[in-house]
Design an enzyme around this catalytic site. Structure first.
Site, PDB file in Angstrom:
ATOM      1  N   LYS A  71      49.648  24.342  37.516  1.00  0.00           N
ATOM      2  CA  LYS A  71      48.075  24.613  37.600  1.00  0.00           C
ATOM      3  C   LYS A  71      48.280  26.395  37.257  1.00  0.00           C
ATOM      4  O   LYS A  71      48.640  27.141  37.855  1.00  0.00           O
ATOM      5  CB  LYS A  71      47.851  24.759  39.243  1.00  0.00           C
ATOM      6  CG  LYS A  71      46.088  24.543  39.161  1.00  0.00           C
ATOM      7  CD  LYS A  71      45.138  25.804  38.613  1.00  0.00           C
ATOM      8  CE  LYS A  71      45.529  27.136  39.586  1.00  0.00           C
ATOM      9  NZ  LYS A  71      44.594  28.069  39.060  1.00  0.00           N
ATOM     10  N   GLU A  89      43.459  30.519  35.248  1.00  0.00           N
ATOM     11  CA  GLU A  89      42.316  30.078  34.531  1.00  0.00           C
ATOM     12  C   GLU A  89      41.949  31.335  33.573  1.00  0.00           C
ATOM     13  O   GLU A  89      40.964  31.317  32.539  1.00  0.00           O
ATOM     14  CB  GLU A  89      41.049  29.797  35.295  1.00  0.00           C
ATOM     15  CG  GLU A  89      40.549  30.891  36.234  1.00  0.00           C
ATOM     16  CD  GLU A  89      41.174  30.953  37.696  1.00  0.00           C
ATOM     17  OE1 GLU A  89      40.317  31.586  38.750  1.00  0.00           O
ATOM     18  OE2 GLU A  89      42.388  30.392  37.581  1.00  0.00           O
ATOM     19  N   CYS A 136      54.483  42.138  38.850  1.00  0.00           N
ATOM     20  CA  CYS A 136      55.032  42.241  40.176  1.00  0.00           C
ATOM     21  C   CYS A 136      56.153  43.093  40.444  1.00  0.00           C
ATOM     22  O   CYS A 136      56.884  43.452  41.516  1.00  0.00           O
ATOM     23  CB  CYS A 136      55.235  40.780  40.777  1.00  0.00           C
ATOM     24  SG  CYS A 136      56.526  39.958  40.407  1.00  0.00           S
ATOM     25  N   GLU A 146      48.424  46.908  46.740  1.00  0.00           N
ATOM     26  CA  GLU A 146      48.991  46.829  45.314  1.00  0.00           C
ATOM     27  C   GLU A 146      47.913  47.035  44.479  1.00  0.00           C
ATOM     28  O   GLU A 146      46.966  46.209  44.531  1.00  0.00           O
ATOM     29  CB  GLU A 146      49.651  45.320  45.703  1.00  0.00           C
ATOM     30  CG  GLU A 146      50.142  44.802  44.153  1.00  0.00           C
ATOM     31  CD  GLU A 146      50.566  43.514  44.281  1.00  0.00           C
ATOM     32  OE1 GLU A 146      51.563  43.156  43.536  1.00  0.00           O
ATOM     33  OE2 GLU A 146      49.971  42.704  45.103  1.00  0.00           O
TER      34      GLU A 146
END
Length: 496
Positions: A174, A177, A282, A381
């Site tokens: 997945k 999107e 990250c 972050e």
């Protein structure tokens, strides 16, 4: 006209039926280029059913058969990496060189997985008791899923699927999107490499698809990379449903720069790590911790380098940094710069200003000095091209700052003192450490992952821990009748 981006189920492109879609943009132009289908729970069910059937056969395939598919996939990915890099740049915005870099790191993981005949070797103990042998084996889980972020649409899926498939599982991806097309490119390569239909599937979607994955009884494990709040949700929801879960969360990576560091080397490294891929990594360096007298020279050296970076369309070979992923995210990052200024930090280089492209989701490089731990630019972050500088007087003060942070993904130290470096790697409470290396991403035969709020679960990603995650151990204890005493004539002598 926007391109329709569909699912990949049972070895073929499968249009969505939910009636829900989401726009996909070229971040460099701001123009919509695609429309991605968003799966319903029923569509996820169909993909899982296909995967369950395919996995039964794939599980029985020999290790050499699996390795052959992985070698073929590796060659195809290597040959077509330029095509995939262009797809990544068109939807993510990162420069083509960065896109090629993420594919190369993904390829390392495929190469590691080709060694599956050796990776799945068990142990054997003869005569654990008289006439009794004991041995261990590792077996696949079944159907597993990966939920991956927008910032590495090829590399992170390859972290997961290569090992999962090598171990005999079926894998459902997945992807984000926001940049979904790379997932379909990988699916086509898997098919061309000879992977049986249904072993690799792509289900496009949003939270509805995620929740369906977490609740589905035939999905045995879930791997996730993303923000800490979502990682926590994935971990808690998935484990409550009885699944094995590895969920990698956010980061606030520090670089501790000691007074003896080579300033030019440290500045080059920090600039590359902080602003590469527009800071949407990250493992990006977010905070430079300047110890003692190194502060002013370090800030000056970083500031001198930033005007030399060319910000533009990622397809332009002269561009050093591309746009951010969406207009909304760009505005969020800009808001952090506003807050930093309001809270009293010093804006040395202001990314809100300067010569930026007028179209697309661009923001310039930002350097903020005299940041304190109470400021939002330090606590949160940001995930953008913003570097904060925190000044401390001693090594101990810098170490305490790093160890007190809620995130513990990656960290670096810059020094010429081997003793200080070794002490740091011993003392620091962070999962991945670089010594004069600004982005300490492990090679594929180690494993990737942080500590504290950067990881939920016990298992890091890829490498040996990836093999462990996608298999479960079984121990067999066996005893066979002694042929010399058997009542059946097996042709063995009856006396010793």
């Amino acid at each position: 006209m926007a391109t329709r981006i569909s699912h990949w189920v049972n070895g073929t492109s499968t249009p969505g039926t939910s009636g829900r879609t989401s726009p996909v943009y070229n971040p460099a132009s701001g123009q919509q280029t695609g429309e991605v289908d968003l799966a319903s729970a029923a569509e996820l069910d169909a993909a899982v059913a296909s995967a369950v059937a395919a996995q039964r056969d794939w599980r029985t395939s020999s290790l050499s058969q699996r390795a052959a598919v992985l070698f073929a996939f590796r060659e195809l990915l290597h040959e077509r990496s330029d095509d995939l890099a262009r797809i990544i740049t068109s939807e993510h915005g990162k420069v083509v060189a960065d896109a090629a870099g993420e594919i190369a790191r993904g390829l390392e993981n495929v190469e590691y997985a080709t060694g599956v005949p050796n990776l799945l070797k068990g142990g054997f103990s003869e005569q654990a008791a008289t006439g009794v042998d004991v041995y261990s084996i590792r077996q696949p889980l079944g159907v597993v899923a990966g939920i991956t972020p927008f910032n590495f649409p090829a590399m992170v899926p390859l972290w997961m699927c290569a090992n999962a498939i090598a171990c005999g599982n079926a894998f459902i991806l997945k992807p984000s999107e926001k940049d979904p097309s790379a997932s379909l490119f990988l699916a086509r390569l898997w098919k061309e490499a000879g992977l049986p239909e249904g072993v690799f599937s792509v289900v496009q979607g949003d939270k509805e698809a995620v929740d369906a994955i977490l609740a589905h009884p035939d999905i045995q494990a879930v791997s996730f990379v993303g923000s800490t709040p979502i990682a926590k949700y994935i971990y808690e929801t998935g484990t409550a449903a009885g699944k094995r879960v590895q969920a990698l969360g956010g980061a606030k990576n520090h670089a501790l720069v000691l007074p003896d560091a080579d300033v030019d080397m440290a500045a080059d490294a920090v600039v590359s790590a902080a602003y590469g891929s527009a800071g949407e990594r990250c493992m990006a360096l977010s905070v430079a911790v300047a110890v003692g007298a190194i502060g002013d020279p370090l800030v000056d050296a970083i500031a001198a380098r930033l005007p030399k970076l060319t910000i533009g369309d990622g397809t332009d070979p002269d561009s050093d940094m591309g746009p951010l992923i969406t207009g909304e995210h760009r505005d969020k990052v800009r808001g952090y710069i506003d807050q930093g200024e309001q809270e009293g930090a010093t804006l040395v280089v202001d990314g809100r200003e300067g010569d930026l492209p007028t179209e697309g989701f661009f923001l310039g490089t930002t350097l903020i000095d005299h940041v304190t731990p109470r400021m939002s630019v330090y606590r949160d972050e940001i995930f953008g091209p913003v570097l904060s500088v925190v000044r401390v007087e001693t090594y101990e003060e810098g170490l305490e700052l790093i160890n007190s942070n809620a995130y513990a993904n990656g960290v670096a130290i810059f020094t010429r003192d081997g003793g200080a470096a070794r002490r740091f790697q011993f003392d620091v409470e962070v999962g991945m450490v670089g010594i004069n290396v600004p982005i300490p991403v492990p090679v594929s035969y180690y494993s990737f992952g942080g500590w504290k709020s950067s990881l939920f679960g016990d298992t890091h990603m890829y490498g040996p821990e990836g093999i462990q995650f996608y298999t479960r151990g079984k121990v067999v204890t066996s005893r066979w009748p002694d042929p010399a005493t058997s009542s059946v004539d097996l042709g063995f002598p009856r006396t010793r």
